[in-house]
Motif scaffolding. Structure first.
Motif, PDB file in Angstrom:
ATOM      1  N   VAL A 434       0.829  -1.210   0.000  1.00  0.00           N
ATOM      2  CA  VAL A 434       0.000   0.000   0.000  1.00  0.00           C
ATOM      3  C   VAL A 434       0.861   1.257   0.000  1.00  0.00           C
ATOM      4  CG1 VAL A 434      -1.642   1.338   1.379  1.00  0.00           C
ATOM      5  CG2 VAL A 434      -2.002  -1.100   1.047  1.00  0.00           C
ATOM      6  N   ASN A 435       1.900   1.262   0.812  1.00  0.00           N
ATOM      7  CA  ASN A 435       2.749   2.443   0.887  1.00  0.00           C
ATOM      8  C   ASN A 435       3.518   2.681  -0.407  1.00  0.00           C
ATOM      9  OD1 ASN A 435       1.783   2.863   3.428  1.00  0.00           O
ATOM     10  ND2 ASN A 435       3.658   2.299   4.510  1.00  0.00           N
ATOM     11  N   SER A 436       3.842   1.605  -1.134  1.00  0.00           N
ATOM     12  CA  SER A 436       4.518   1.785  -2.419  1.00  0.00           C
ATOM     13  C   SER A 436       3.579   2.438  -3.440  1.00  0.00           C
ATOM     14  CB  SER A 436       5.020   0.440  -2.961  1.00  0.00           C
ATOM     15  OG  SER A 436       3.927  -0.380  -3.364  1.00  0.00           O
ATOM     16  N   SER A 437       2.261   2.234  -3.255  1.00  0.00           N
ATOM     17  CA  SER A 437       1.286   2.791  -4.193  1.00  0.00           C
ATOM     18  C   SER A 437       1.194   4.306  -4.104  1.00  0.00           C
ATOM     19  CB  SER A 437      -0.098   2.176  -3.942  1.00  0.00           C
ATOM     20  OG  SER A 437      -0.985   2.500  -4.989  1.00  0.00           O
ATOM     21  N   GLU A 440       6.170   7.964  -5.139  1.00  0.00           N
ATOM     22  CA  GLU A 440       6.384   8.349  -6.532  1.00  0.00           C
ATOM     23  C   GLU A 440       6.522   7.118  -7.418  1.00  0.00           C
ATOM     24  OE1 GLU A 440       9.198  11.383  -9.134  1.00  0.00           O
ATOM     25  OE2 GLU A 440       9.358  11.335  -6.957  1.00  0.00           O
ATOM     26  N   GLY A 441       5.740   7.105  -8.493  1.00  0.00           N
ATOM     27  CA  GLY A 441       5.752   5.976  -9.416  1.00  0.00           C
ATOM     28  C   GLY A 441       4.724   4.906  -9.097  1.00  0.00           C
ATOM     29  N   LYS A 446       0.430   8.018  -9.250  1.00  0.00           N
ATOM     30  CA  LYS A 446       0.302   8.415 -10.666  1.00  0.00           C
ATOM     31  C   LYS A 446      -1.120   8.881 -10.979  1.00  0.00           C
ATOM     32  CE  LYS A 446       2.291   4.615 -12.354  1.00  0.00           C
ATOM     33  NZ  LYS A 446       2.900   3.633 -13.292  1.00  0.00           N
ATOM     34  N   MET A 447      -2.116   8.196 -10.407  1.00  0.00           N
ATOM     35  CA  MET A 447      -3.505   8.584 -10.649  1.00  0.00           C
ATOM     36  C   MET A 447      -3.798   9.947 -10.029  1.00  0.00           C
ATOM     37  SD  MET A 447      -6.193   7.650 -12.264  1.00  0.00           S
ATOM     38  CE  MET A 447      -6.085   5.877 -12.510  1.00  0.00           C
ATOM     39  N   PHE A 448      -3.264  10.202  -8.847  1.00  0.00           N
ATOM     40  CA  PHE A 448      -3.448  11.496  -8.190  1.00  0.00           C
ATOM     41  C   PHE A 448      -2.798  12.595  -9.030  1.00  0.00           C
ATOM     42  CE2 PHE A 448      -2.617  14.357  -4.324  1.00  0.00           C
ATOM     43  CZ  PHE A 448      -3.925  14.812  -4.307  1.00  0.00           C
ATOM     44  N   GLY A 449      -1.654  12.288  -9.612  1.00  0.00           N
ATOM     45  CA  GLY A 449      -0.986  13.247 -10.498  1.00  0.00           C
ATOM     46  C   GLY A 449      -1.840  13.601 -11.706  1.00  0.00           C
ATOM     47  N   LYS A 450      -2.506  12.608 -12.278  1.00  0.00           N
ATOM     48  CA  LYS A 450      -3.397  12.865 -13.422  1.00  0.00           C
ATOM     49  C   LYS A 450      -4.582  13.736 -13.003  1.00  0.00           C
ATOM     50  CE  LYS A 450      -2.379   8.563 -15.900  1.00  0.00           C
ATOM     51  NZ  LYS A 450      -2.910   7.232 -16.325  1.00  0.00           N
TER      52      LYS A 450
END
Length: 462
Positions: A434-437, A440-441, A446-450
Motif C-alpha cells: 500500500v505504501n509503495s502505491s 512516486e511511481g 500516478k492517478m493522483f498526479g493525473k
C-alpha cells in the motif's frame, strides 16, 4: 503573466468519517497544487470543527472553512439518518448554489466542485452552474461497487427494490471480487424498512448524479482492492491519503485530540499496546461496555482506549465496572479522542481493536498494524471481511447467545492474535504494498498526479 490559481469548493457528507478524508484530500491539493479551497461543512459540524482546533492548528490559514445549514435545529438528533438526509436534500442544494454564486461574483471563479459521492445533489448543482466536478468516495471501492450494482442485484433476485434480502448466500459482484454476504451490504445493516428504502432511493439518485462528475476518485489503492477497481475502471484510486505522508497533521476533527496519550505510548515497550477505538458513530450499551472493560482487564495487556463522551448508551464515568480503573492502573490509558494516525504509527502499538470504518482500516493497514474487528454498522461489516478473509490481517469476535461479545471471547481473540506472528507478517507485507502505491511511481500516486493535471486545466464555468 498572471498565474492561474484554481479555486475548488469541497463539500463532505456531514459525518466525521467523511469530513476527515475530504479535508485530507484538500490539504494534499494545496500542497501539490497551491490552489484555493473553500470547504463547506454543515453549520452544526463547522462549529464542532472550529471548537476542536488546537492553538497550533494552521488549517484556517490554508483553507477557507465556511458553513451552510443542514435544515435541522441545533438540538435535533443528527444520528437519525433518515431525518438528516431528508433535511439535507431539501435545504443544502439551494444554499450551496448561493455560496458558489457569491464566490463567482467576487472575481474568483470556482474551477471545480469536489463532492462526497453521498452528496450527489452537489454534483447536480455544479452541472447546473456549468462547473466541472469530481465525486469523492471516502470508503472501500467494493462498497461503491455494491451501490453501483443495485439494479443488477434487484434483477438477479438477490434483493428487492426496497433493499430487503431475498437470497442470503454469499455472492460475487464480479469473478475477481471477494465473496460478499448480502447481509453486509451497507443498506442491509439498518433494521428499519423505511430507512432501508430511503437509502435505496438515495443510492439510485446518487448513481445517476455521479454521471455529472468528470472524475470519481476513491480513497483506496488498487493493491488493496484489485477486483473492485477492475470492475469499475471509471473509479480512480488515489489513496490512502494520510497526513503523515505530507508531513502534516490531520484536520477536521469533531472532538479535541488528546495528544498526551503519545507521551504515555512513549513509555510502553515496543509492540505491546492494544489500541481500542470505535470511531464517531458506534454506541455500546452498558452490558457490552462493561464486558469490553473486563476483557481488557483480564487480558493483562497494555491498552489505549478511546471512550467518546457519547460512546455509552445513557452512560457516564460510573459505567466502568467497579474498581476497574484502580485495578488496571497505569497499564491502561483512557482518552476521549486520540490523534489516531500518530497513535497507529507509534512503535508501541501491537494491534487495533477497531469498528472497521474505512479511515481506520487504511490507517492501520498503512502502519502494518493487525486488527481485532468489532464492526457496528454500514460498510464496516464488509470491511471486516476484507481484513479477516481477504487480507487475513485480523480476527473478528463472536457474540454469545445474548448478542454480547463476552470478556472471555475478547481475551481469547487477543491471545490468538498475539500468539500467531503470521498476522503481523501479513500486515507488514500489506503495508509495504500500500505504501509503495502512494510513493512516486506507484499506482495511486500516478492517478493522483493525473487528477491534479486535470484540475490545472479547469478555469471556471464551461
Amino acid at each position: 503573466m498572471v498565474q492561474f490559481i484554481p479555486h475548488i469548493v469541497a463539500i463532505p457528507y456531514p459525518a466525521q468519517g467523511h469530513v476527515l478524508p475530504l479535508m485530507e484530500l484538500s490539504l494534499w491539493l494545496i500542497k501539490e497544487l497551491g490552489c484555493k479551497i473553500t470547504f463547506v461543512n454543515s453549520e452544526f459540524n463547522h462549529k464542532r470543527v472550529i471548537k476542536s482546533l488546537s492553538e497550533n492548528d494552521d488549517v484556517q490559514d490554508k483553507i477557507s472553512l465556511i458553513s451552510i445549514p443542514d435544515g435541522l435545529e441545533p438540538h435535533e438528533d443528527r444520528t437519525d439518518l433518515k431525518k438528516l438526509t431528508e433535511s439535507i436534500n431539501e435545504v443544502m442544494p439551494g444554499k450551496l448554489m448561493e455560496v458558489i454564486n457569491m464566490i463567482n461574483s467576487n472575481d474568483s471563479q470556482i474551477s471545480c466542485v469536489i463532492a462526497d459521492e453521498n452528496m450527489g445533489w452537489a454534483l447536480e448543482v455544479a452541472a447546473k452552474l456549468n462547473i466541472r466536478s469530481a465525486a469523492f468516495w471516502p470508503a472501500a471501492a467494493a462498497t461503491l461497487a455494491s451501490l453501483f450494482s443495485v439494479s443488477k442485484l434487484i434483477d438477479d433476485g438477490i434483493i428487492d427494490k426496497d433493499g430487503a434480502i431475498l437470497k442470503a448466500q454469499g455472492i460475487k459482484l464480479s469473478p475477481n471480487m471477494p465473496i460478499m454476504n448480502p447481509s453486509d451490504f451497507s443498506w442491509a445493516t439498518f433494521p428499519d424498512p423505511a430507512m432501508r428504502k430511503m437509502i435505496m432511493d438515495l443510492v439510485a439518485d446518487n448513481n445517476e448524479r455521479a454521471k455529472f462528475a468528470d472524475w470519481i476518485i476513491c480513497n483506496s489503492a488498487k493493491e488493496l482492492e484489485p477486483g473492485a477497481f477492475a470492475m469499475f475502471p471509471q473509479v480512480s484510486p488515489i489513496g490512502p491519503l494520510l497526513s503523515s505522508n505530507r508531513l502534516g497533521s490531520s484536520a477536521g476533527h469533531f472532538w479535541p485530540e488528546d495528544s498526551n496519550c503519545l507521551k504515555w505510548l512513549d513509555q510502553q515497550p515496543h509492540n505491546s499496546v492494544i489500541y481500542v477505538a470505535f470511531g464517531s458513530f458506534t454506541i455500546l450499551d452498558l452490558t457490552q461496555f462493561q464486558e469490553l472493560a473486563l476483557g481488557l482487564e483480564s487480558s493483562k495487556r497494555r491498552f489505549l482506549w478511546v471512550v467518546r463522551e457519547d460512546l455509552i448508551l445513557d452512560g457516564d464515568d460510573s459505567a466502568y465496572p467497579k474498581g476497574f480503573k484502580d485495578r488496571v492502573g497505569s497499564r491502561g490509558h483512557i482518552v476521549k479522542w486520540a490523534p489516531q494516525q500518530k497513535v497507529l504509527a507509534h512503535p508501541s502499538i501491537a494491534c487495533f481493536l477497531s469498528h472497521c470504518g474505512w479511515n481506520s482500516t487504511v490507517e492501520s493497514v498503512s502502519n502494518g498494524v493487525p486488527f481485532l474487528c468489532w464492526p457496528y454498522f454500514a460498510d464496516q461489516l464488509f470491511n471486516q471481511s476484507y481484513i479477516c478473509d481477504v487480507w487475513k490481517v485480523g480476527l473478528g469476535f463472536n457474540k454469545n447467545e445474548f448478542g454480547v461479545i463476552g470478556k472471555e471471547e475478547i481475551q481469547n481473540k487477543m491471545d490468538k492474535l498475539f500468539g500467531d506472528e503470521t498476522f503481523k507478517e501479513r500486515a507488514l507485507d500489506l503495508q509495504a504494498k500500500v505504501n509503495s502505491s502512494v510513493k512516486e511511481g506507484g499506482n495511486s500516486n500516478k492517478m493522483f498526479g493525473k487528477f491534479i493535471d486535470w484540475i490545472k486545466t479547469q478555469r471556471g464555468s464551461i
